[in-house]
Write a protein that holds these residues in place. Structure first.
Motif, mmCIF file in Angstrom:
data_model
loop_
_atom_site.group_PDB
_atom_site.id
_atom_site.type_symbol
_atom_site.label_atom_id
_atom_site.label_comp_id
_atom_site.label_asym_id
_atom_site.label_seq_id
_atom_site.Cartn_x
_atom_site.Cartn_y
_atom_site.Cartn_z
ATOM 1 N N ARG A 12 -4.396 7.840 -4.509
ATOM 2 C CA ARG A 12 -5.052 8.942 -4.616
ATOM 3 C C ARG A 12 -5.102 9.755 -5.222
ATOM 4 N N VAL A 13 -6.076 10.981 -6.054
ATOM 5 C CA VAL A 13 -6.145 11.442 -7.116
ATOM 6 C C VAL A 13 -6.335 12.972 -5.782
ATOM 7 N N GLU A 14 -4.866 14.059 -6.392
ATOM 8 C CA GLU A 14 -5.366 15.371 -5.910
ATOM 9 C C GLU A 14 -5.277 16.246 -6.963
ATOM 10 N N ALA A 15 -6.080 17.213 -7.293
ATOM 11 C CA ALA A 15 -6.393 18.626 -8.409
ATOM 12 C C ALA A 15 -5.152 19.185 -7.934
ATOM 13 N N ILE A 16 -4.344 19.080 -10.168
ATOM 14 C CA ILE A 16 -2.991 20.501 -8.657
ATOM 15 C C ILE A 16 -4.105 21.506 -9.783
ATOM 16 N N ASP A 17 -4.399 21.238 -10.533
ATOM 17 C CA ASP A 17 -5.762 22.176 -11.635
ATOM 18 C C ASP A 17 -7.465 22.043 -12.237
ATOM 19 N N GLU A 18 -8.040 22.674 -13.413
ATOM 20 C CA GLU A 18 -8.492 21.895 -14.065
ATOM 21 C C GLU A 18 -8.707 21.031 -13.982
ATOM 22 N N GLY A 19 -7.087 20.910 -14.797
ATOM 23 C CA GLY A 19 -6.507 19.802 -16.262
ATOM 24 C C GLY A 19 -5.874 18.920 -15.641
ATOM 25 N N ARG A 20 -4.975 19.140 -14.462
ATOM 26 C CA ARG A 20 -3.599 18.621 -13.948
ATOM 27 C C ARG A 20 -4.305 18.015 -12.874
ATOM 28 N N SER A 21 -3.228 16.553 -12.160
ATOM 29 C CA SER A 21 -3.687 15.622 -11.555
ATOM 30 C C SER A 21 -2.294 15.344 -9.963
ATOM 31 N N ARG A 22 -2.829 14.974 -9.365
ATOM 32 C CA ARG A 22 -1.186 14.476 -9.017
ATOM 33 C C ARG A 22 -1.560 13.005 -8.282
ATOM 34 N N PHE A 23 -1.693 11.581 -8.842
ATOM 35 C CA PHE A 23 -1.657 10.783 -8.451
ATOM 36 C C PHE A 23 -0.904 10.298 -7.664
ATOM 37 N N PHE A 24 -1.244 9.940 -6.868
ATOM 38 C CA PHE A 24 -0.454 8.762 -4.985
ATOM 39 C C PHE A 24 -0.102 7.480 -5.160
ATOM 40 N N HIS A 25 0.575 6.111 -5.169
ATOM 41 C CA HIS A 25 0.497 5.164 -4.774
ATOM 42 C C HIS A 25 1.462 4.750 -3.926
ATOM 43 N N GLY A 26 1.021 3.713 -2.834
ATOM 44 C CA GLY A 26 1.434 3.881 -1.378
ATOM 45 C C GLY A 26 1.440 1.979 -1.111
ATOM 46 N N GLN A 27 1.940 1.349 -0.204
ATOM 47 C CA GLN A 27 2.676 0.467 -0.415
ATOM 48 C C GLN A 27 2.458 0.090 1.209
ATOM 49 N N ALA A 28 1.861 -0.595 2.186
ATOM 50 C CA ALA A 28 3.083 -1.403 3.171
ATOM 51 C C ALA A 28 2.727 -2.667 3.146
ATOM 52 N N PHE A 29 3.931 -3.053 4.036
ATOM 53 C CA PHE A 29 3.828 -4.475 3.357
ATOM 54 C C PHE A 29 4.387 -4.734 5.179
ATOM 55 N N ARG A 30 3.431 -6.213 5.483
ATOM 56 C CA ARG A 30 3.984 -6.842 7.440
ATOM 57 C C ARG A 30 3.801 -7.408 7.009
ATOM 58 N N GLY A 31 5.085 -7.956 8.364
ATOM 59 C CA GLY A 31 4.519 -9.670 7.908
ATOM 60 C C GLY A 31 6.116 -10.287 8.509
ATOM 61 N N PHE A 32 6.793 -11.704 9.064
ATOM 62 C CA PHE A 32 7.098 -12.134 8.761
ATOM 63 C C PHE A 32 8.307 -12.758 8.125
ATOM 64 N N LEU A 33 7.626 -12.007 6.716
ATOM 65 C CA LEU A 33 7.737 -12.974 5.317
ATOM 66 C C LEU A 33 8.770 -11.830 4.667
ATOM 67 N N VAL A 34 8.382 -10.564 4.884
ATOM 68 C CA VAL A 34 8.480 -9.328 4.616
ATOM 69 C C VAL A 34 9.854 -9.310 3.816
ATOM 70 N N ARG A 35 10.416 -9.569 4.809
ATOM 71 C CA ARG A 35 12.372 -9.496 4.141
ATOM 72 C C ARG A 35 12.792 -10.886 3.443
ATOM 73 N N LEU A 36 12.267 -11.393 3.040
ATOM 74 C CA LEU A 36 12.084 -12.292 2.737
ATOM 75 C C LEU A 36 11.439 -12.263 1.192
ATOM 76 N N MET A 37 10.665 -11.294 1.081
ATOM 77 C CA MET A 37 9.744 -11.354 -0.254
ATOM 78 C C MET A 37 10.380 -9.742 -0.810
ATOM 79 N N ILE A 38 11.409 -9.121 0.085
ATOM 80 C CA ILE A 38 12.425 -7.593 -0.679
ATOM 81 C C ILE A 38 13.465 -8.356 -1.010
ATOM 82 N N ARG A 39 13.941 -9.264 -0.282
ATOM 83 C CA ARG A 39 15.671 -9.814 -0.939
ATOM 84 C C ARG A 39 15.610 -10.528 -2.153
ATOM 85 N N ARG A 40 13.642 -10.982 -2.633
ATOM 86 C CA ARG A 40 14.174 -12.240 -3.468
ATOM 87 C C ARG A 40 13.651 -11.217 -4.563
ATOM 88 N N ARG A 41 12.477 -10.484 -4.591
ATOM 89 C CA ARG A 41 11.710 -9.484 -5.334
ATOM 90 C C ARG A 41 12.693 -8.084 -5.009
#
Length: 128
Positions: free
Chosen positions: A95-124
């Motif tokens: 997501r990109v939002e304007a702060i003013d004409e020449g500045r922005s705020r960039f948002f990045h998010g990621q959601a993980f769901r599932g049985f392998l999430v704990r294993l992925m977090i442990r490994r990575r």
């Protein structure tokens, strides 16, 4: 079923339209994304992108992500899964939002769901 969120944001000294132009040019992602080596597809609602990504130990994997939300100039979301639904599903939010004409705020998010999430977090860990 495990659930994990990762969210970041950053202020950028560029107009929102300029940030969006870079962000939405998927062919150029390998130039600035540390894990993406190649992208096939276009950023269109309900269409798939196939990303070749660095998986560690010199391996590359192909990941299919479907564009589930697209608000031109503002936001897009990609969803994908590893194998069967419920094992390791994810949603990326950009997501990109304007702060003013020449500045922005960039948002990045990621959601993980599932049985392998704990294993992925442990490994990575924080590399995720």
């Amino acid at each position: 079923m495990a659930l994990r969120f990762i969210e970041t944001d950053i202020e950028i000294d560029a107009a929102p339209a300029d940030v969006w132009r870079v962000l939405s040019d998927v062919e150029q992602w390998p130039e600035w994304h540390p894990y993406v080596e190649n992208v096939r597809g276009t950023l269109e609602l309900n269409k798939a992108l196939v990303l070749s990504k660095t998986a560690g130990h010199g391996r590359t994997i192909s990941v299919r992500q479907v564009v589930t939300t697209l608000e031109d100039g503002v936001e897009f979301r990609l969803t994908g899964r590893l194998g069967l639904s419920g094992l390791l599903d994810n949603e990326h939010r950009f997501r990109v939002e304007a702060i003013d004409e020449g500045r922005s705020r960039f948002f990045h998010g990621q959601a993980f769901r599932g049985f392998l999430v704990r294993l992925m977090i442990r490994r990575r860990g924080e590399k995720t």
